[in-house]
Design an enzyme around this catalytic site. Structure first.
Site, short mmCIF file in Angstrom:
data_model
loop_
_atom_site.label_atom_id
_atom_site.label_comp_id
_atom_site.label_asym_id
_atom_site.label_seq_id
_atom_site.Cartn_x
_atom_site.Cartn_y
_atom_site.Cartn_z
N HIS A 415 0.81 -1.22 0.00
CA HIS A 415 0.00 0.00 0.00
C HIS A 415 0.85 1.27 0.00
CE1 HIS A 415 -3.09 -2.95 1.35
NE2 HIS A 415 -3.82 -2.22 0.54
N GLU A 439 -10.34 -2.94 2.11
CA GLU A 439 -9.72 -3.31 3.39
C GLU A 439 -9.30 -2.10 4.20
OE1 GLU A 439 -8.40 -3.51 0.32
OE2 GLU A 439 -6.44 -4.50 0.41
N ASP A 501 -21.10 1.77 -7.39
CA ASP A 501 -20.29 1.34 -8.51
C ASP A 501 -19.43 2.52 -8.96
OD1 ASP A 501 -19.18 0.42 -10.83
OD2 ASP A 501 -21.07 0.03 -11.86
N ALA A 502 -18.11 2.35 -8.89
CA ALA A 502 -17.20 3.45 -9.23
C ALA A 502 -17.34 3.87 -10.69
CB ALA A 502 -15.76 3.05 -8.94
N ASP A 526 -7.41 0.97 -6.47
CA ASP A 526 -6.98 -0.28 -5.83
C ASP A 526 -8.12 -1.28 -5.98
OD1 ASP A 526 -5.66 -2.19 -4.40
OD2 ASP A 526 -6.09 -1.32 -2.44
N ASP A 529 -7.35 -6.41 -10.75
CA ASP A 529 -6.10 -6.49 -11.48
C ASP A 529 -6.40 -6.63 -12.97
OD1 ASP A 529 -5.08 -6.63 -8.96
OD2 ASP A 529 -4.83 -8.80 -8.97
#
Length: 924
Positions: A415, A439, A501-502, A526, A529
């Protein structure tokens, strides 16, 4: 013997004589005939001298009835006796208890000295097909007993008939289990399964040497696991130990024990749909019996269990609609579960949210720490471990849909690498957005910056955030940040949580070139992937509407940061043809929306299976100057920028100035795969190393002396020997160039201007700075490769190479671009001449910046001994702001109207001898 009918006819037709009566006939014995049988025996031929009649036997129906009765009675008696003998050998008798009664016997109970093992039964509601059974037992002296026990179908039927189960409840349970049974039945026919290996130690020796207790534990395990044990076979070994193998309807189970060592190993394979990992607590409860063989006062050791779970067989192509990427066990989670060497591997939480499957495991890796050290760290015995518990704690690993996201040991490295390079590249980030990061660790790192006024975290999965608060609070712990007003970073007053939802959130606010709210200085993604084979990932990085909204959502000097997955290797194909095509799509999308500079770097301490890669995108190319700062500059920036800690510990554990300098150079693998594109980038041919076809002319082939170009030119560079075309010059000296970096040059210029303004009072300051300033611009050349103006000065003899006017230069990169200082447009600098990166992303440029700045030129024709070598100063004009001024100066020098900077300085200082002659002599 003839059939009875034919025998009767023979007797009737045969002549009889009294002397020939059979001694066995009733008449001969003076007994009345009973009609059951008659035997007539002829007189011996030798006695009578006559031919003997044939022997004839007559059997009546009564005889056959009697024989049948007697044979049946004999067979029944022998069968009963054999059965009783067999049951006696097995320890079973007509009065023996059934399985449910047998379970009530003492653990080591035997009847008549014969061990009795429990029978497996059918689980209620489960249909078990009938099977055939074949076995062969080989007697061995090392086995003292051998038992084979089969499925007790009769008991199961009786048990089910006796159970008084409420019909409505039974129907509900049946409906609930129906789907699971269908899935299980389907999976039974697939060439695939799950394999669970379990090793345990510190187990009670008497338990490990008891067939009865072990077999009962095995049956309980199978029943609780909803499996079906068809039969099992056990041996008690000599001198001790037990080996058992069971045949399951779903596959098999087996174990072996070492009582003296207190160890047992188990192997469970099943083709059913039911997961095996939830069975582990049952295995430990049933087989992890603490050792009772203790010395007086000794505390019993807790049984230790190590295990491995692995998917076996083939699913793709056999299971309908099966996709590997949709199974969490086909990813990082499955790899971790296969490891049998982990001292500790305990599931902390495994839950399905509305969006993903969340798994957290607590592990102890013996290659990093040990269970003994961990246990000692929890004590208060004054040991090193107890005084430094953080160094010996167990790790916690977070998986989303089976893909590892972060770990307790790699949290800080991962991070910090994601957040701080982008944060310190921006001059003063006030408003920051985080996409994903459920997280809370990304939020924690952003809140360490004292410039931050608001952080908007857009996370679609609110349940994930709730789970992280409960099971991984360390990730979002803000208690040690002096500037935080909450224990949890999620509750910090600067943090705004948005559970949406981004994609939609950013497009709604910043799509179509609009800005419906204040822009962000930094956006950190973040989330997924780009190297995952998931449909949403591909859509994310192909959707230019979303990427365009990200770009529009950034302020003028905005910075975008994203993690891009596992670092490539040098054996990988180009990202536009290999498995990383989503990464290539993302790169193209980011470039197309307007980002001016993109930088790839990796971090190897994140505790993933491989180093992890990141990408930082700059909206303004001038921000490259901040990206390429030196380690001391970064350290000062971090000192001024970061909040202190309540504990007094450093605010960062991994990131610092030296780390940032390391990030400035992309990985070699990134360059390799970049150059493996189907359409190879041109710089791969130009800047990868030194062209071996070029011959290097060493410094012994060169000399510096008075230029032949005129009084205005000062010193010049000459060939001491013939130098052929396409030769490099003094490579070893060229690479020793030194640099006035943007910040250094900016300080020098600001200080020089200040001294000029205050010349009356500080004349000596300007005089001292003048020589440095003149040396930099007189012998160096300007470029903007690092974002802002910087100067490179050759420390070798090439510094004395003068300008070849009107395109007459003999040393450079190209013979001619079609214009010279005399005919080039003063209003617009040609892009080909501006020494700045003209492409947004190139690991080749980033890895070879120093080489590009210092070497790369070559002789453009044959140069004879004694001839002056000239360069193209026009290519040194790298600052578009000063383009007109610099070109005008070159024109004046070529026309003999003015001197060069060095000559001008020496003339103005009225020095008795040239100021820089010592430099020239040393170089020559």
């Amino acid at each position: 013997m003839c059939p009875p009918a034919y025998a009767s006819e023979a007797l009737k037709s045969r002549p009889r004589s009294d002397s020939t009566l059979d001694a066995y006939s009733p008449a001969s014995r003076n007994e009345p005939g009973d009609g059951n049988w008659k035997v007539i025996q002829a007189t011996n031929d030798r006695d009578t001298g006559a031919s003997a009649p044939p022997l004839t036997v007559h059997l009546t129906p009564r005889f056959f009835v009697l024989v049948t009765i007697l044979a049946s009675a004999f067979a029944f008696s022998m069968g009963t006796m054999s059965r009783l003998i067999l049951l006696s050998k097995m320890g079973l008798h007509p009065s023996s208890p059934s399985f449910h009664d047998l379970a009530l016997l003492p653990i080591n109970d035997t009847s008549n000295g014969v061990t009795q093992l429990p029978s497996p039964t059918v689980i209620q509601g489960k249909e078990v097909p009938f099977t055939t059974y074949t076995t062969k037992i080989f007697p061995q002296d090392s086995a003292s007993t051998s038992h084979t026990v089969h499925l007790d179908r009769a008991y199961s039927l009786n048990l089910h008939a006796k159970e008084d189960v409420d019909e409505e409840y039974n129907n509900q349970q049946e409906q609930k289990a129906s789907k699971d049974r269908e899935d299980d039945a389907d999976d039974l026919h697939l060439p695939a399964g799950q394999h669970l290996l379990v090793d345990m130690k510190n187990v009670d020796s008497s338990f490990l040497n008891s067939e009865v207790r072990l077999s009962r534990a095995m049956i309980d395990l199978i029943n609780e696991s909803k499996l079906t044990l068809l039969s099992y076979h056990c041996h008690t070994l000599v001198p001790m130990g037990v080996s058992c193998a069971g045949v399951l309807l779903e596959s098999h189970v087996a174990f072996h024990t070492w009582p003296l060592e207190g160890s047992i190993v188990m192997d469970l394979f099943t083709c059913g749909a039911e997961p095996l990992i939830p069975v582990l607590p049952m295995i430990k409860n049933l087989f992890g019996i603490p050792s009772q063989d203790l010395v007086l006062g000794e505390e019993p050791s807790e049984p230790i269990m190590q295990w491995s779970h692995k998917l076996r067989g083939f699913r793709e192509g056999f299971a309908p609609n099966y996709k590997r990427h949709e199974n969490p066990l086909e990813h990082d989670l499955g790899l971790m579960l296969t490891r049998l060497d982990l001292d500790k591997k305990v599931p902390v939480v495994s839950e399905e949210t509305d969006f993903q499957h969340v798994d957290v495991y607590e592990v102890i890796d013996p290659t990093i720490s040990s269970l003994v050290s961990h246990d000692r760290s929890l004590s208060h015995d004054g040991s090193y471990e107890s005084l430094n518990p953080d160094s010996f704690r167990s790790d916690k690993i977070l998986f989303l849909d089976g893909v590892q996201q972060s770990s307790l040991f790699g949290d800080a490295a991962y991070h910090e690498a994601l957040v701080h390079p982008s944060m310190i590249t921006h001059p003063h980030p006030k408003r920051v957005a985080i996409i994903g990061g459920g997280e809370g660790a990304t939020l924690r790192e952003v809140l360490k910056h004292n410039t931050v006024e608001e952080v908007v975290m857009v996370e679609i999965d609110e349940e994930l955030v709730s789970l992280m608060k409960t099971y991984l609070p360390e990730w979002s712990d803000c208690t040690d940040i002096a500037g935080s007003d909450a224990d949890s970073c999620f509750d910090d007053s600067r943090a705004t949580m948005v559970y949406q939802d981004a994609f939609k959130w950013f497009i709604d606010r910043f799509g179509n070139g609009e800005s419906k709210e204040e822009k962000f200085d930094v956006i950190i993604m973040d989330a997924l992937d780009p190297d995952q084979f998931v449909e949403i990932v591909g859509n994310l990085y192909k959707d230019n509407h979303f990427v365009d909204a990200l770009y529009n959502g950034l302020s003028e000097k905005g910075v975008f940061a994203i993690q891009i997955g596992e670092t490539e290797t040098t054996s990988d194909p180009g990202d536009d043809t290999g498995p990383d095509q989503d990464t290539a799509n993302m790169m193209r999308a980011l470039q197309s929306v307007g980002f001016q500079s993109m930088h790839n770097y990796d971090e190897g301490h994140s505790h993933f299976q491989a180093p992890w890669s990141y990408l930082v995108c700059l909206k303004d190319s001038k921000s490259r100057a901040s990206w390429y700062r030196t380690a001391p500059e970064i350290e000062i920036e971090l000192h001024q920028r970061l909040h202190s800690t309540e504990s007094g510990a450093p605010a960062l554990r991994f990131f610092d100035g030296s780390t940032m300098v390391d990030y400035q150079t992309p990985p070699k693998a990134a360059e390799t795969t970049y150059c493996r594109k189907e359409d190879e980038p041109w710089e791969c041919d130009e800047y990868l190393g030194i062209d071996p076809e070029f011959v290097n002319a060493p410094i012994s082939h060169l000399e510096a002396r008075k230029s032949t170009l005129g009084e205005h030119a000062g010193r010049g560079l000459f060939a001491a020997q013939d130098i052929p075309m396409h030769s490099t010059l003094d490579l070893s000296g060229s690479v020793k160039a030194f640099y006035f970096l943007p910040l250094t040059l900016s300080v020098l210029e600001d200080f020089y201007e200040w001294a000029d303004v205050n010349y009356d009072e500080y004349a000596y300051v300007e005089d001292e700075l003048s020589s440095v300033y003149t040396f930099a611009y007189g012998y160096g050349y300007v470029a903007t490769l690092l974002g802002e103006k910087h100067v490179t000065v050759d420390s070798g003899i090439l510094s004395f190479c003068n300008h070849g006017c009107n395109g007459t230069f003999s040393y450079g990169e190209e013979e001619s671009l079609g214009f010279t200082e005399m005919n080039v447009d003063l209003d617009h600098a040609p892009e080909a001449l501006l020494n700045k990166i003209s492409i947004v992303y190139s690991p080749v440029f980033e890895r070879h910046l120093r080489q590009i700045l210092a070497v790369g030129d070559y002789t453009l024709r044959d140069i004879h001994q004694g001839e002056e070598i000239t360069c193209d100063y026009l290519s040194f004009v790298g600052d578009p702001v000063e383009w007109e001024e610099d070109v005008t100066g070159l024109r004046a020098q070529c026309l003999g109207e003015t001197r060069g900077d060095i000559q001008e300085y020496e003339f103005e200082t009225n020095a008795d001898e040239p100021v820089f002659d010592n430099f020239a002599t040393e170089c020559a």
